[in-house]
Design a protein around this motif. Sequence first.
Motif, PDB file in Angstrom:
ATOM      1  N   MET A 106      20.836   3.881  50.421  1.00 24.35           N
ATOM      2  CA  MET A 106      20.072   2.217  50.901  1.00 24.35           C
ATOM      3  C   MET A 106      20.484   1.346  51.389  1.00 24.35           C
ATOM      4  O   MET A 106      20.121   0.334  52.378  1.00 24.35           O
ATOM      5  N   VAL A 107      21.836   1.176  51.128  1.00 25.10           N
ATOM      6  CA  VAL A 107      23.048  -0.052  51.689  1.00 25.10           C
ATOM      7  C   VAL A 107      22.927   0.219  53.187  1.00 25.10           C
ATOM      8  O   VAL A 107      22.991  -1.024  54.145  1.00 25.10           O
ATOM      9  N   GLU A 108      22.687   1.754  53.944  1.00 27.15           N
ATOM     10  CA  GLU A 108      22.487   1.695  55.380  1.00 27.15           C
ATOM     11  C   GLU A 108      21.155   1.308  56.068  1.00 27.15           C
ATOM     12  O   GLU A 108      21.212   1.994  56.838  1.00 27.15           O
ATOM     13  N   TYR A 109      19.994   0.772  55.077  1.00 23.16           N
ATOM     14  CA  TYR A 109      18.332   1.361  55.249  1.00 23.16           C
ATOM     15  C   TYR A 109      18.432   0.057  56.556  1.00 23.16           C
ATOM     16  O   TYR A 109      18.807  -1.125  56.341  1.00 23.16           O
ATOM     17  N   ASP A 110      17.939   0.359  57.263  1.00 20.08           N
ATOM     18  CA  ASP A 110      17.182  -0.578  58.978  1.00 20.08           C
ATOM     19  C   ASP A 110      15.868  -0.102  58.763  1.00 20.08           C
ATOM     20  O   ASP A 110      15.634   0.326  59.308  1.00 20.08           O
ATOM     21  N   PRO A 111      15.038  -0.833  58.515  1.00 21.86           N
ATOM     22  CA  PRO A 111      13.759  -1.024  58.270  1.00 21.86           C
ATOM     23  C   PRO A 111      12.740  -0.786  60.005  1.00 21.86           C
ATOM     24  O   PRO A 111      11.671  -0.622  60.095  1.00 21.86           O
ATOM     25  N   ASP A 112      13.391  -1.280  59.827  1.00 19.64           N
ATOM     26  CA  ASP A 112      12.989  -1.553  62.413  1.00 19.64           C
ATOM     27  C   ASP A 112      13.758  -0.022  62.803  1.00 19.64           C
ATOM     28  O   ASP A 112      13.528   0.100  63.703  1.00 19.64           O
ATOM     29  N   ALA A 113      15.014   0.570  62.072  1.00 17.81           N
ATOM     30  CA  ALA A 113      14.922   2.034  63.116  1.00 17.81           C
ATOM     31  C   ALA A 113      14.214   3.336  62.623  1.00 17.81           C
ATOM     32  O   ALA A 113      12.943   3.314  62.323  1.00 17.81           O
ATOM     33  N   GLU A 114      14.238   4.045  63.239  1.00 18.27           N
ATOM     34  CA  GLU A 114      13.485   5.514  64.087  1.00 18.27           C
ATOM     35  C   GLU A 114      14.046   6.422  62.557  1.00 18.27           C
ATOM     36  O   GLU A 114      14.655   6.264  62.128  1.00 18.27           O
ATOM     37  N   PRO A 115      12.825   6.839  62.300  1.00 18.33           N
ATOM     38  CA  PRO A 115      12.894   7.777  61.138  1.00 18.33           C
ATOM     39  C   PRO A 115      13.752   8.545  60.621  1.00 18.33           C
ATOM     40  O   PRO A 115      14.382   8.798  60.498  1.00 18.33           O
ATOM     41  N   GLU A 116      14.073   8.733  61.869  1.00 19.48           N
ATOM     42  CA  GLU A 116      14.480  10.721  62.746  1.00 19.48           C
ATOM     43  C   GLU A 116      16.554   9.723  62.555  1.00 19.48           C
ATOM     44  O   GLU A 116      17.223  10.592  61.933  1.00 19.48           O
ATOM     45  N   ASP A 117      16.279   8.935  62.929  1.00 19.53           N
ATOM     46  CA  ASP A 117      17.840   8.082  62.157  1.00 19.53           C
ATOM     47  C   ASP A 117      18.427   7.376  61.078  1.00 19.53           C
ATOM     48  O   ASP A 117      18.960   7.889  60.904  1.00 19.53           O
ATOM     49  N   LEU A 118      16.920   6.792  60.557  1.00 14.29           N
ATOM     50  CA  LEU A 118      16.994   6.314  59.321  1.00 14.29           C
ATOM     51  C   LEU A 118      17.838   8.069  58.081  1.00 14.29           C
ATOM     52  O   LEU A 118      18.770   8.158  57.725  1.00 14.29           O
ATOM     53  N   LEU A 119      17.100   8.692  58.434  1.00 16.94           N
ATOM     54  CA  LEU A 119      17.213  10.004  57.669  1.00 16.94           C
ATOM     55  C   LEU A 119      18.794  10.928  57.760  1.00 16.94           C
ATOM     56  O   LEU A 119      19.551  10.901  57.413  1.00 16.94           O
ATOM     57  N   LYS A 120      19.410  10.283  59.442  1.00 21.52           N
ATOM     58  CA  LYS A 120      20.413  10.413  59.412  1.00 21.52           C
ATOM     59  C   LYS A 120      21.398   9.960  58.311  1.00 21.52           C
ATOM     60  O   LYS A 120      22.930  10.656  58.202  1.00 21.52           O
ATOM     61  N   ARG A 121      21.596   9.113  58.478  1.00 20.21           N
ATOM     62  CA  ARG A 121      21.964   7.283  57.498  1.00 20.21           C
ATOM     63  C   ARG A 121      21.878   7.672  56.101  1.00 20.21           C
ATOM     64  O   ARG A 121      23.514   7.760  55.979  1.00 20.21           O
ATOM     65  N   PHE A 122      20.966   8.157  56.388  1.00 19.18           N
ATOM     66  CA  PHE A 122      20.581   8.048  54.036  1.00 19.18           C
ATOM     67  C   PHE A 122      21.594   9.109  53.854  1.00 19.18           C
ATOM     68  O   PHE A 122      22.428   9.070  53.035  1.00 19.18           O
ATOM     69  N   GLU A 123      21.455  10.589  54.575  1.00 16.66           N
ATOM     70  CA  GLU A 123      22.111  11.891  54.455  1.00 16.66           C
ATOM     71  C   GLU A 123      24.096  11.351  55.105  1.00 16.66           C
ATOM     72  O   GLU A 123      24.509  11.901  53.789  1.00 16.66           O
ATOM     73  N   GLU A 124      24.243  11.175  55.653  1.00 20.53           N
ATOM     74  CA  GLU A 124      25.946  10.495  55.782  1.00 20.53           C
ATOM     75  C   GLU A 124      25.945   9.898  54.504  1.00 20.53           C
ATOM     76  O   GLU A 124      27.147   9.985  54.284  1.00 20.53           O
ATOM     77  N   ALA A 125      24.848   8.929  53.867  1.00 21.60           N
ATOM     78  CA  ALA A 125      25.712   8.159  53.210  1.00 21.60           C
ATOM     79  C   ALA A 125      25.710   9.121  52.038  1.00 21.60           C
ATOM     80  O   ALA A 125      27.055   8.524  51.039  1.00 21.60           O
ATOM     81  N   ILE A 126      24.729   9.661  51.731  1.00 19.30           N
ATOM     82  CA  ILE A 126      25.395  10.615  50.375  1.00 19.30           C
ATOM     83  C   ILE A 126      26.096  11.266  50.355  1.00 19.30           C
ATOM     84  O   ILE A 126      26.885  11.259  49.329  1.00 19.30           O
ATOM     85  N   SER A 127      26.624  11.590  51.692  1.00 21.44           N
ATOM     86  CA  SER A 127      27.638  13.304  51.576  1.00 21.44           C
ATOM     87  C   SER A 127      29.735  12.837  50.765  1.00 21.44           C
ATOM     88  O   SER A 127      29.800  13.546  50.702  1.00 21.44           O
ATOM     89  N   GLN A 128      29.441  11.319  51.547  1.00 21.28           N
ATOM     90  CA  GLN A 128      30.701  10.329  51.423  1.00 21.28           C
ATOM     91  C   GLN A 128      31.067   9.553  49.996  1.00 21.28           C
ATOM     92  O   GLN A 128      31.964   9.847  49.773  1.00 21.28           O
ATOM     93  N   CYS A 129      29.403   9.735  49.286  1.00 16.29           N
ATOM     94  CA  CYS A 129      29.377   8.937  47.692  1.00 16.29           C
ATOM     95  C   CYS A 129      30.263   9.731  47.069  1.00 16.29           C
ATOM     96  O   CYS A 129      29.536  10.654  46.826  1.00 16.29           O
ATOM     97  N   VAL A 130      29.959   9.228  45.582  1.00 13.06           N
ATOM     98  CA  VAL A 130      30.853  10.489  44.938  1.00 13.06           C
ATOM     99  C   VAL A 130      30.102   9.469  43.361  1.00 13.06           C
ATOM    100  O   VAL A 130      30.795   8.653  42.857  1.00 13.06           O
ATOM    101  N   PRO A 131      29.226  10.503  43.201  1.00 14.78           N
ATOM    102  CA  PRO A 131      28.676   9.776  41.775  1.00 14.78           C
ATOM    103  C   PRO A 131      28.636  10.351  40.579  1.00 14.78           C
ATOM    104  O   PRO A 131      29.140  11.554  40.506  1.00 14.78           O
ATOM    105  N   ILE A 132      29.184   9.135  39.234  1.00 17.25           N
ATOM    106  CA  ILE A 132      30.060   9.045  38.458  1.00 17.25           C
ATOM    107  C   ILE A 132      28.407   9.331  37.352  1.00 17.25           C
ATOM    108  O   ILE A 132      28.162   7.886  37.513  1.00 17.25           O
TER     109      ILE A 132
END
Length: 528
Positions: free
Chosen positions: A401-427
């Motif tokens: 959600m740090v990467e969330y932009d409500p004006d972005a296209e859904p496919e672009d948002l999906l890529k942003r979300f997936e990239e952010a999740i892949s780079q984070c480490v949940p503990i």
Amino acid sequence: MKKITGRFLKIIIKKATENLLKHRDEINALNVFPVPDGDTGSNMCSTMLEACKYIDNVKSDDLNEVWKAIKEGALMGARGNSGVILSQILRGLADASPKEFIAPADFVKMISNSRKVAYSAVMRPVEGTMLTVVRVLDEQLKNKNFETFEELFDWIVETARDTVNRTPHMLQKLREAGVVDAGAKGLYYIFEGMRDAIKGNIQVNLEKVEQASVEELQRMAFEEITNRYCTEVAVRRNQVVEKIELEAFLNEIGDSVVLVEQDDLIKLHVHTNHPGQVLEKVIEFGEIVKVKIDNMKLQHEHVISSQIAKEIGVVAVSPGKGISDILKSLGVDVIVPGGQTMNPSFADLKAAVERTHARNVFLFPNNANVLLTAKQIAEAFDDRRVIVIPTSFVQECVAAMVEYDPDAEPEDLLKRFEEAISQCVPISVTRAVRDSRYGNRRIRKGEYLLFVRKELVSHGFSLVRVLKEALEKENAHEKEILTIFLGDNHRKPELEKIQKLIGEEFPNLDLEIYDGKQPHYPYLMLLQ
């Protein structure tokens, strides 16, 4: 007993529910990990209780109508993987049931279909679970014949019990924890309750146990309009009409069926999502003289799903009020309370998606036990697109959600979300509630358990040592930010030690601390 009618099926399902409720706490206690996340009993009870509510709304004793209510209610009340799988087991029984009454041989075929439907609902079926119970029943019933239901259910209960007792030999994590599978045990209690009803114990009282259940999370499920169009048709017939066949057709595609035949005129009433099919059916045997179709959803003031107001919406499951506030500040439209011991139901998530009023809705389940329910939600809408982001941890949702932009296209948002999740480490940090084993590790009651995603990375009685070991394994010296969400049971002296550890050993990390207010986990962390 040699046949089960619609009227008696209602009693059987309620007796099964009552028996499951009696053992809910026992099932919840069958954790496969030494952390307090036991909610399988509550999830299965939610599923059965909602099925009972739908049964109560069926005024007739028609077997087909009763099964339909059971199927719809079970799915609407389903929470977590165990609830969804149980709803599919019931669906399998329903779909293979005869329409007038059930004989023992029919129930054997229904068990076989139940196995097929339940297994098809799970992407990666795991043996040693409730799926195994229905599989074993199906395999061993193929060569058996029973004259009465008493004989059949004595055998089912005994076989289910034996299968439950063998689940630790099928699944390593059960064997390590020294417990049987919770879902399998719950299904055993359901069959046991059915047997009790068949043997004459038909007194059922769900009122008291319902009040002590997870009732508060079942919001208005049965009040939703599932069939949108109130359809009334008058037909002047020009040939003989099989009324039973027509009634069966109408019950198959809708509910609230009324069918009146007088001389050569037939008038019918049905609530359905397919009024066109009704017209196509009746024109086969006569001339339509009057049609009236009303959209009840548009008329019903509390149903607003058709009023789409924006392009993008976000729904997230959150385990704590503090985390909910953070997610809202990042752009989440609707928060659904949930997490360990409190999985939201199908109805909860469906209502949340509707409240976004968006054409494209991103759904973050944020818990592995909610993922299957979320996937069911994605298939439940035809007026909007639901995109499930398969998050198992709420920290992943925060990073996305740090990467969330409500004006972005859904496919672009999906890529942003997936990239952010892949780079984070949940503990996730919690404490063991019992002595146990995890793989080759011996866990003692009271130890801190630190999970990185689903893997237990470190444990011990010193939180600082446990955390330091985990951060080193995750190359924290190369990261930039460590975010900590404080749970209800965190300790201030411990937090001060954590702050000291980060300052001395990991000065490269910017430390951000928020009050998450989540239960069970004193510290949820996000390493980026």
